[in-house]
Structure formats: C-alpha cells, structure tokens
Design a protein around this motif. Structure first.
Motif, mmCIF file in Angstrom:
data_model
loop_
_atom_site.group_PDB
_atom_site.id
_atom_site.type_symbol
_atom_site.label_atom_id
_atom_site.label_comp_id
_atom_site.label_asym_id
_atom_site.label_seq_id
_atom_site.Cartn_x
_atom_site.Cartn_y
_atom_site.Cartn_z
ATOM 1 N N ALA A 143 0.902 -1.282 -0.376
ATOM 2 C CA ALA A 143 -0.142 -0.482 0.075
ATOM 3 C C ALA A 143 0.662 1.574 0.259
ATOM 4 O O ALA A 143 1.371 1.968 1.213
ATOM 5 C CB ALA A 143 -1.018 0.019 1.110
ATOM 6 N N PHE A 160 -7.802 -1.316 1.313
ATOM 7 C CA PHE A 160 -6.597 -1.248 2.347
ATOM 8 C C PHE A 160 -6.733 -1.823 3.241
ATOM 9 O O PHE A 160 -7.658 -1.875 4.231
ATOM 10 C CB PHE A 160 -6.299 -0.355 2.691
ATOM 11 N N ALA A 182 -2.915 -3.627 -0.224
ATOM 12 C CA ALA A 182 -4.021 -3.346 -0.700
ATOM 13 C C ALA A 182 -4.092 -4.602 -1.816
ATOM 14 O O ALA A 182 -3.437 -4.892 -2.348
ATOM 15 C CB ALA A 182 -3.516 -2.251 -1.601
#
Length: 209
Positions: A143, A160, A182
């Motif tokens: 992420a 996320f 993610a």
C-alpha cells in the motif's frame, strides 16, 4: 562497507539531523523496531523475493473470482493453497507468458534493473485486463500510494488491509513488511469484492466528479 553504524553515528558532524542519528541508532541497536526493519529489508530483497499469500486471503480471492484460472507469479508450493488451474514460475518467466481468465497476482518482491517488480507486474496486469485478455483479477501489492506506479490502480476498487499480512516462504518462515498491503479488484462485481474484503480492511473507490 566495513563501517559499523555505531562508528558512523559517532562520526556524524554537529549539523547532522536528529532523524539521521536516530536512524543509525536503530540500525545499531537490537530490539523490536530493529527486527521490524530487518524483516522489511528481507521481504523486499531481490535475493529473497518469493513470499506467499496465506490461506485466509486466498479464500477471499476465490470467493470473489469464483476460481483462479492463472497465477502468473507462483510455484508448486504456493499453489497448494492458491489452487490455480495454471501457474507460471520463475523458471518459465511468468511475466513474459500469456495471461488469460481469472487471475490472482502477488508480484515478486525486489527489483529488476529498471523498476520494482510490483510496478512492472501490476502494470502488466492492468494492461491485460484493459485489453480483455484477463476477465477478472485481484492484485496484492504494498500500500504505497505515493509511488507513481500505484496511480493506475486508483481506477479500481482497492481494499487497504487494517493489518500487515504475514507472508511465508518455502521454508515455512513467516515475515511481514513494515507497512500494510492493498488488494486491487478488476472485474464486474465491485459490490461482491467490497462485501468480502471489508472483513480484511477498508474498501475504497475513487470518486469521479
């Protein structure tokens, strides 16, 4: 090379920032934070780039996709959990092979000569999906929203994670990066993706004005 962090720390001039000194101290001293830094370096290392996704997340992927036709960055060990119909491995250079159907992709860590593997592999997946070769896909990446390559992923729903995934390697050892991950969904049922992956983190979609 050959200089211990404690020696470099002592040699820093007076104008060196506190952040520089703290970073060197972190490298020099044992402890939980330093272990975390070592884990981050290991899991992102080009010399150790095969880390596999645990069962919980693969079950969620399969629930959304229905089945996994292809994992283009896999191996026989990882596929015991993923159960993709077809896999590509490092030996047959999965990046250069054809990609079709329903795809799960956890790109290899590390870098090639020009860019990070996550940048290259995620861009390839987006291209194949937009070309219609890949019918649906779930991509698992770091992420790192500030990275340029991540900007293309905002065109799709993103989950996320609300925790850091503990990946495992072929020796059964677990490690985790110092940041979260993610999951990016490419397909026609964003609602299903949101319902399934809300148990793993926060699902977002860019608002189009």
């Amino acid at each position: 090379p050959g200089v211990h962090p404690t020696d470099l720390h002592a040699a820093l001039p007076d104008w060196a920032t506190a952040a520089m000194r703290e970073a060197l101290a972190l490298l020099a001293e044992p402890g939980e934070d330093n272990d975390e830094l070592k884990a981050h370096q290991l899991i992102n290392s080009s010399q150790s780039n095969e880390w596999y996704t645990p069962t919980r997340y693969i079950e969620a992927v399969r629930q959304v996709l229905g089945a996994i036709d292809l994992d283009p960055a896999s191996c026989e060990i990882a596929n015991k959990i993923i159960r993709a119909t077809r896999i590509h491995t490092v030996d047959d250079d999965g990046f250069s092979q054809s990609w079709q159907g329903r795809v799960f992709l956890n790109p290899p860590y590390g870098r090639d000569e020009e860019d990070s593997n996550q940048a290259r592999w995620s861009a390839r997946l987006v291209d194949e999906y937009q070309a219609g070769n890949v019918k649906a896909a779930i991509l698992l990446v770091n992420a790192v929203t500030g990275e340029k390559w991540f900007s293309r992923l905002w065109d799709f729903p993103v989950c996320f994670t609300d925790h850091r995934i503990k990946f495992y390697n072929m020796d059964g050892e677990y490690n985790q990066p110092t940041h979260s991950n993610a999951f990016v969904y490419m397909g026609d049922d964003a609602g299903l993706f949101a319902r399934v992956f809300c148990e793993i983190g926060v699902v977002v979609k860019r608002f189009e004005s």
